[in-house]
Design a protein around this motif. Structure first.
Motif, PDB file in Angstrom:
ATOM      1  N   UNK A 125      78.553  -2.032 -55.124  1.00 57.99           N
ATOM      2  CA  UNK A 125      78.871  -2.743 -56.371  1.00 57.99           C
ATOM      3  C   UNK A 125      77.945  -2.288 -57.490  1.00 57.99           C
ATOM      4  N   UNK A 126      76.647  -2.198 -57.190  1.00 56.92           N
ATOM      5  CA  UNK A 126      75.680  -1.745 -58.201  1.00 56.92           C
ATOM      6  C   UNK A 126      76.059  -0.376 -58.753  1.00 56.92           C
ATOM      7  N   UNK A 127      76.421   0.532 -57.843  1.00 57.04           N
ATOM      8  CA  UNK A 127      76.753   1.903 -58.227  1.00 57.04           C
ATOM      9  C   UNK A 127      77.871   1.925 -59.267  1.00 57.04           C
ATOM     10  N   UNK A 128      78.930   1.165 -59.015  1.00 53.84           N
ATOM     11  CA  UNK A 128      80.061   1.138 -59.954  1.00 53.84           C
ATOM     12  C   UNK A 128      79.647   0.560 -61.302  1.00 53.84           C
ATOM     13  N   UNK A 129      78.877  -0.513 -61.273  1.00 47.06           N
ATOM     14  CA  UNK A 129      78.483  -1.161 -62.533  1.00 47.06           C
ATOM     15  C   UNK A 129      77.526  -0.283 -63.325  1.00 47.06           C
ATOM     16  N   UNK A 130      76.567   0.340 -62.654  1.00 42.58           N
ATOM     17  CA  UNK A 130      75.662   1.260 -63.360  1.00 42.58           C
ATOM     18  C   UNK A 130      76.431   2.452 -63.916  1.00 42.58           C
ATOM     19  N   UNK A 131      77.319   3.003 -63.101  1.00 45.84           N
ATOM     20  CA  UNK A 131      78.066   4.169 -63.557  1.00 45.84           C
ATOM     21  C   UNK A 131      78.872   3.883 -64.804  1.00 45.84           C
ATOM     22  N   UNK A 132      79.560   2.762 -64.832  1.00 45.30           N
ATOM     23  CA  UNK A 132      80.382   2.431 -65.993  1.00 45.30           C
ATOM     24  C   UNK A 132      79.517   2.133 -67.216  1.00 45.30           C
ATOM     25  N   UNK A 133      78.360   1.517 -66.995  1.00 44.63           N
ATOM     26  CA  UNK A 133      77.460   1.242 -68.121  1.00 44.63           C
ATOM     27  C   UNK A 133      76.916   2.542 -68.711  1.00 44.63           C
ATOM     28  N   UNK A 134      76.571   3.509 -67.859  1.00 48.87           N
ATOM     29  CA  UNK A 134      76.070   4.794 -68.353  1.00 48.87           C
ATOM     30  C   UNK A 134      77.162   5.553 -69.109  1.00 48.87           C
ATOM     31  N   UNK A 135      78.378   5.492 -68.609  1.00 47.73           N
ATOM     32  CA  UNK A 135      79.507   6.112 -69.317  1.00 47.73           C
ATOM     33  C   UNK A 135      79.659   5.507 -70.702  1.00 47.73           C
ATOM     34  N   UNK A 136      79.599   4.188 -70.776  1.00 53.51           N
ATOM     35  CA  UNK A 136      79.732   3.503 -72.072  1.00 53.51           C
ATOM     36  C   UNK A 136      78.625   3.938 -73.030  1.00 53.51           C
ATOM     37  N   UNK A 137      77.406   4.025 -72.546  1.00 52.68           N
ATOM     38  CA  UNK A 137      76.282   4.415 -73.410  1.00 52.68           C
ATOM     39  C   UNK A 137      76.411   5.863 -73.883  1.00 52.68           C
ATOM     40  N   UNK A 138      76.821   6.754 -73.001  1.00 55.06           N
ATOM     41  CA  UNK A 138      76.825   8.181 -73.324  1.00 55.06           C
ATOM     42  C   UNK A 138      77.995   8.578 -74.209  1.00 55.06           C
ATOM     43  N   UNK A 139      79.162   8.026 -73.917  1.00 52.10           N
ATOM     44  CA  UNK A 139      80.355   8.430 -74.650  1.00 52.10           C
ATOM     45  C   UNK A 139      80.782   7.434 -75.728  1.00 52.10           C
ATOM     46  N   UNK A 140      80.167   6.251 -75.710  1.00 55.04           N
ATOM     47  CA  UNK A 140      80.582   5.225 -76.665  1.00 55.04           C
ATOM     48  C   UNK A 140      81.913   4.606 -76.318  1.00 55.04           C
ATOM     49  N   UNK A 141      82.366   4.760 -75.084  1.00 53.87           N
ATOM     50  CA  UNK A 141      83.644   4.205 -74.650  1.00 53.87           C
ATOM     51  C   UNK A 141      83.619   4.039 -73.138  1.00 53.87           C
ATOM     52  N   UNK A 142      84.318   3.029 -72.655  1.00 57.91           N
ATOM     53  CA  UNK A 142      84.456   2.835 -71.213  1.00 57.91           C
ATOM     54  C   UNK A 142      85.423   3.870 -70.653  1.00 57.91           C
TER      55      UNK A 142
END
Length: 526
Positions: free
Chosen positions: A157-174
């Motif tokens: 669960x942590x992996x998915x949540x961290x991954x999506x948060x990093x995507x949001x930060x890097x690309x500015x979009x989910x």
């Protein structure tokens, strides 16, 4: 290094905040000129691909859970340049006891980057060790249950949540869509995600899954127990000769002679291992270079194929055995179910590392423990089989057939399992799929299972993995086009044939009036 990568790939870009976790460190490293040759066998559902001169941001996070500062977990995400990103996210599963972060996991991540995905792996706090010796015990007699739970489910669960948060930060979009892909342990992880966290991923490829893990690991010792009871340990040549004879006898049950076993139940019903008793075979392990197959070898093969007695849901049942096409002996370094080691004309049992580690660290809870070769069958079924499920089933198994929440979330899942798998019986996957169908008669709307003749564990054997299946999963998730069949290539002698895998309960049937068994178009799902 491009200016945009250097500017964006810094720790200041990222501020993931996941409830219940404390971040200890976050490193962001620009990677340039990265090359990798990625085989289909490391991706399970996608073709060979070369990653050439790639650029991406490697973000590595170390964190703990807020109520436990002693167990540090690492996730590693690779984020391609904005121009190379396909707006999708893909998490990569593990294998054996490894949760995902390993050289093999990075190879799968390389394939994901080549296809344009942002991708991530986790070590579940266990590092990159291939066995549990470094993390299983707090001390002799006490299993580290925090590590165990992190590995079993929490880190996923942590992996998915961290991954999506990093995507949001890097690309500015989910991410537009999120996927998970794994085999074996990774297949278990995929099923568990659909069961426990049904809204984390839109699409899951759960390949050759270790579903009933607390039954599978004792089954890996079942052949050794059978030999120990008899105090007889056959030569590998005997077992291999019976396997080869079964494959030859059952090869044509689907109407085509191609060295592929596709009708397992029919084979089990028609081929008798005892028909091989007293057959003279070449055997390099004996001084004479040949021998007659013994009755004990036939008895053992029959019992291993039949499966192992278990109690499931307070009812007597059978953990199914591997198919007659599976390798039962392996090698001295990597023994399979009936692995033996021989010297000077004497053979003894050779237990595989997965079963050995599980019995040692999680059942005996003693790093010095050895497998007790004097156990009676009743003792084995009680101290190994029943105890395994009682102590760890609720934590480790991914066998809950209720996928209604996953279906309601819009999730889609595909599974294939090789019919020559020597480690995880494909019939366990079939049992699970049927259990899901028992709860959800509309199972085909969200979950499809493909039996794969000619494939061993995750890869290997005369058949290639279904290299179009991940794209088919994407089409199902994103366009609503469900996969009824998936193409494979198989080696038949020196030739390469095109075949199809069919969504269970259908299977591939050759159309005799078509005229060419090597063409996928001459096979249909029935």
């Amino acid at each position: 290094m491009s200016t945009s990568l250097g500017q964006a790939c810094t720790p200041d870009t990222f501020s993931p905040s996941i409830g219940g976790t404390d971040i200890l460190s976050l490193e962001a490293t620009p990677i340039t000129g990265y090359n990798a040759t990625v085989t289909a066998g490391s991706r399970f559902t996608a073709p060979d691909i070369d990653l050439v001169n790639a650029e991406f941001c490697n973000v590595t996070i170390q964190y703990t859970h807020a109520n436990d500062s002693n167990h540090v977990i690492t996730v590693e995400a690779w984020l391609p340049l904005h121009r190379d990103w396909n707006q999708r996210f893909l998490a990569v599963g593990g294998g054996g006891w490894n949760a995902g972060r390993s050289d093999f996991g990075r190879l799968a991540m390389s394939g994901a980057i080549a296809d344009g995905f942002a991708t991530i792996v986790t070590d579940a706090g266990l590092g990159e060790a291939a066995d549990p010796s470094e993390w299983a015990l707090v001390r002799p007699g006490e299993v580290d249950m925090i590590n165990f739970r992190n590995q079993a489910y929490q880190a996923l669960e942590d992996e998915a949540l961290f991954g999506k948060a990093l995507v949001q930060d890097f690309y500015g979009a989910a991410p537009s869509f999120s996927y998970f892909n794994g085999c074996s342990q990774g297949g278990r992880q995929g099923l568990l995600l659909a069961q426990r966290y049904p809204d984390l991923y839109d699409g899951i490829a759960a390949i050759a899954p270790a579903i009933y893990f607390t039954e599978l690991l004792p089954y890996m010792a079942w052949g050794q127990q059978l030999m120990n009871e008899r105090r007889q340990y056959p030569y590998a040549c005997e077992i291999d000769a019976i396997t080869a004879a079964a494959l030859s006898a059952c090869d044509g049950l689907d109407g085509v002679k191609d060295r592929l076993l596709s009708r397992v139940d029919e084979c089990l019903a028609t081929f008798d291992p005892h028909s091989m008793i007293n057959k003279n075979i070449p055997c390099a392990q004996t001084e004479q270079g040949q021998m007659d197959i013994t009755k004990v070898a036939a008895d053992l093969v029959e019992e291993v194929w039949r499966g192992m007695p278990i109690m499931r849901n307070n009812q007597s049942s059978i953990y199914p055995g591997v198919s007659p096409g599976a390798n039962l002996t392996g090698t001295d370094a990597l023994p399979m179910l009936l692995g033996t080691a021989c010297a000077d004309g004497t053979c003894f049992g050779n237990l595989g590392p997965l079963a050995e580690g599980y019995i040692k660290y999680f059942l005996a809870k003693d790093p010095e423990a050895i497998f007790d070769t004097s156990m009676t069958r009743e003792e084995f079924l009680d101290t190994i089989v029943a105890r395994s499920r009682e102590e760890y089933g609720a934590i480790l198994d991914s066998s809950d057939p209720d996928l209604t929440a996953f279906h309601a979330s819009g999730g889609k899942m595909v599974t294939w399992h090789g019919l020559m798998d020597p480690l995880i019986p494909h019939r366990a996957t079939e049992d699970y799929y049927n259990a899901v169908a028992g709860i959800s008669p509309d199972v085909q709307e969200f979950y499809r299972y493909f039996e794969a003749p000619g494939i061993e564990h995750c890869t290997g054997g005369p058949s290639q993995v279904p290299t179009k299946l991940f794209k088919q999963l994407q089409a199902w998730v994103e366009e609503g086009v469900a996969p009824d069949a998936s193409d494979v290539q198989v080696k038949v002698g020196c030739a390469t044939h095109e075949r199809i895998l069919c969504a269970y309960p259908k299977r591939a049937v050759y159309q005799e009036d078509c005229g060419d068994v090597s063409l996928a178009a001459c096979w249909t799902c029935q």
